[in-house]
Design a protein around this motif. Structure first.
Motif, mmCIF file in Angstrom:
data_model
loop_
_atom_site.group_PDB
_atom_site.id
_atom_site.type_symbol
_atom_site.label_atom_id
_atom_site.label_comp_id
_atom_site.label_asym_id
_atom_site.label_seq_id
_atom_site.Cartn_x
_atom_site.Cartn_y
_atom_site.Cartn_z
ATOM 1 N N HIS A 192 133.896 -23.282 62.934
ATOM 2 C CA HIS A 192 132.533 -23.235 62.396
ATOM 3 C C HIS A 192 132.400 -24.304 61.330
ATOM 4 O O HIS A 192 133.394 -24.853 60.851
ATOM 5 C CB HIS A 192 132.254 -21.844 61.798
ATOM 6 N N ASP A 194 130.693 -24.902 57.422
ATOM 7 C CA ASP A 194 130.239 -24.122 56.268
ATOM 8 C C ASP A 194 128.862 -24.593 55.820
ATOM 9 O O ASP A 194 128.464 -25.738 56.074
ATOM 10 C CB ASP A 194 131.216 -24.308 55.096
ATOM 11 N N GLN A 205 134.957 -30.561 52.636
ATOM 12 C CA GLN A 205 135.542 -29.307 52.166
ATOM 13 C C GLN A 205 137.051 -29.509 52.043
ATOM 14 O O GLN A 205 137.647 -30.210 52.860
ATOM 15 C CB GLN A 205 135.229 -28.192 53.163
ATOM 16 N N HIS A 333 136.022 -26.005 61.343
ATOM 17 C CA HIS A 333 137.307 -25.444 60.934
ATOM 18 C C HIS A 333 137.378 -23.975 61.331
ATOM 19 O O HIS A 333 136.364 -23.280 61.398
ATOM 20 C CB HIS A 333 137.542 -25.619 59.432
HETATM 21 FE FE LIG Z 1 134.502 -21.684 56.549
#
Ligand SMILES: [Fe+2]
Length: 362
Positions: A192, A194, A205, A333
């Motif tokens: 997915h 974020d 991230q 991720h």
């Molecule tokens: Fe996540």
């Protein structure tokens, strides 16, 4: 180094031949005046425009066009200041070759862990990490001290840590109970992105592992751009639908209800992929006319099938001292289920700050 070979006027502007291009650039008169690098038109330090674009005479013509000291020099019939165009300006108009190398199998990847000390103290080490992120969508660092401040200083080599409802740096583990999110558990998490609930989803991230016992818990990376490219060639109608239908995402906990919406795949003006947004956990209700809704589920499921194809996953169990920084607009991720303790320091960094750091780090 790219140089200007020749410049000559035609009816509507200037043709400029660059040393690295067969075809000349076509520059209209108004463009030349608007982009002049003379000191009354452009601040030489911050490259901010000083010229008043909107008061320029859009019908003005050149009296002469010459190459002087490697620059195009234009004199105007109306006596306006001489316009100057450098080879640096003109070569910047050609898009740079894309750094990203889409991958559909981990065998296509060259993965290396750059030592923490090299990233922190040398431009060459930082550049290796940045280039890996640009090329693969993610980059790895080893030997990161396991305290939160060290993780933050590592992320800050790229840009300032972005503060969100989770704070600036946050701790990710199954023991954390202050956020009711599926990420804070020990079950498998499908790939997915974020921040589907942010209008500007975080660009980067980072996870820096600080504690690890037990089994499983491998981190998963999948290249969303490569998956989208496969969908585009396999099923263009589904790809097109995913670029047009805006999908809402939400984040809800006591006192917070974030919501934003954008297509699953967004494109640049030239048709290349800009961002993938995919988080089925966080998708919030929306409705299309029945036939289009059915087509959307088909398209969304076809894309999901590509994303969960394990042959396309890079999986790795991060150990204490390992840090993974990834492009949250490109790589999805996930995580495999685990037992034991698995604690990460996490944070977000803006995409433009990665791009900036790449431009300024030699
Ligand atoms: Fe996540």
């Amino acid at each position: 180094m790219t140089t200007i070979d020749r410049a000559e006027a035609n009816d509507s502007g200037i043709l400029v031949w660059m040393s690295d291009k067969a075809q000349p650039l076509e520059l209209s008169w108004i463009w030349v005046r608007d982009h002049s690098e003379d000191p009354t038109s452009l601040d030489p330090v911050n490259r901010q425009r000083e010229v008043d674009t909107f008061s320029l005479d859009r019908t003005s013509m050149a009296k002469s066009v010459d190459l002087v000291d490697g620059r195009v020099q234009v004199e105007w019939t109306d006596g306006s200041p001489t316009s100057l165009l450098s080879s640096g300006l003109l070569s910047s108009l050609s898009p740079a070759a894309p750094m990203a190398r889409p991958w559909r199998s981990p065998s296509e990847l060259e993965v290396e862990f750059v030592p923490f000390d090299e990233v922190m103290h040398t431009n060459a080490g930082l550049r290796r990490w940045l280039e890996a992120i640009g090329r693969n969508g993610f980059g790895l660092v080893s030997g990161v001290p396991t305290d939160q401040a060290s993780a933050q200083s590592l992320a800050s080599r790229i840009g300032y840590v972005r503060r969100t409802i989770f704070g600036d740096m946050w701790t990710l583990s199954s023991e954390v109970v202050e956020h009711a999110d599926s990420a804070y558990g020990s079950a498998t998490l499908e790939p997915h992105t974020d921040g589907c609930y942010s209008h500007d989803g975080p660009g980067m991230q980072m996870f820096a592992c600080s504690e690890r016992t037990g089994t499983g818990g491998e981190s998963v990376m999948v290249d969303g751009f490569a998956a989208a490219d496969v969908l585009r060639s396999m099923d263009p109608d589904s790809f097109d639908l995913l670029t047009r239908v805006s999908v809402p995402g939400h984040y809800i906990e006591a006192g917070i209800h974030l919501q934003a919406s954008r297509p699953t795949i967004t494109l640049h003006a030239d048709g290349s992929i800009r961002q993938v947004t995919f988080n089925n956990y966080d998708r919030s209700p929306f409705l299309l006319p029945a036939a289009e809704m059915a087509a959307w589920y088909n398209a969304y499921s076809a894309f999901h099938e590509l994303l969960v194809d394990e042959a396309s996953w890079w999986t790795h169990r991060l150990e204490p001292g390992d840090a993974l920084m990834f492009d949250n607009w490109r790589c999805l991720h996930g995580r495999l289920a685990y037992t034991g303790t698995r604690v990460f320091h996490g944070c977000y960094v803006n995409h433009e700050d990665l791009e900036s750091r790449l431009r300024v780090t030699a």
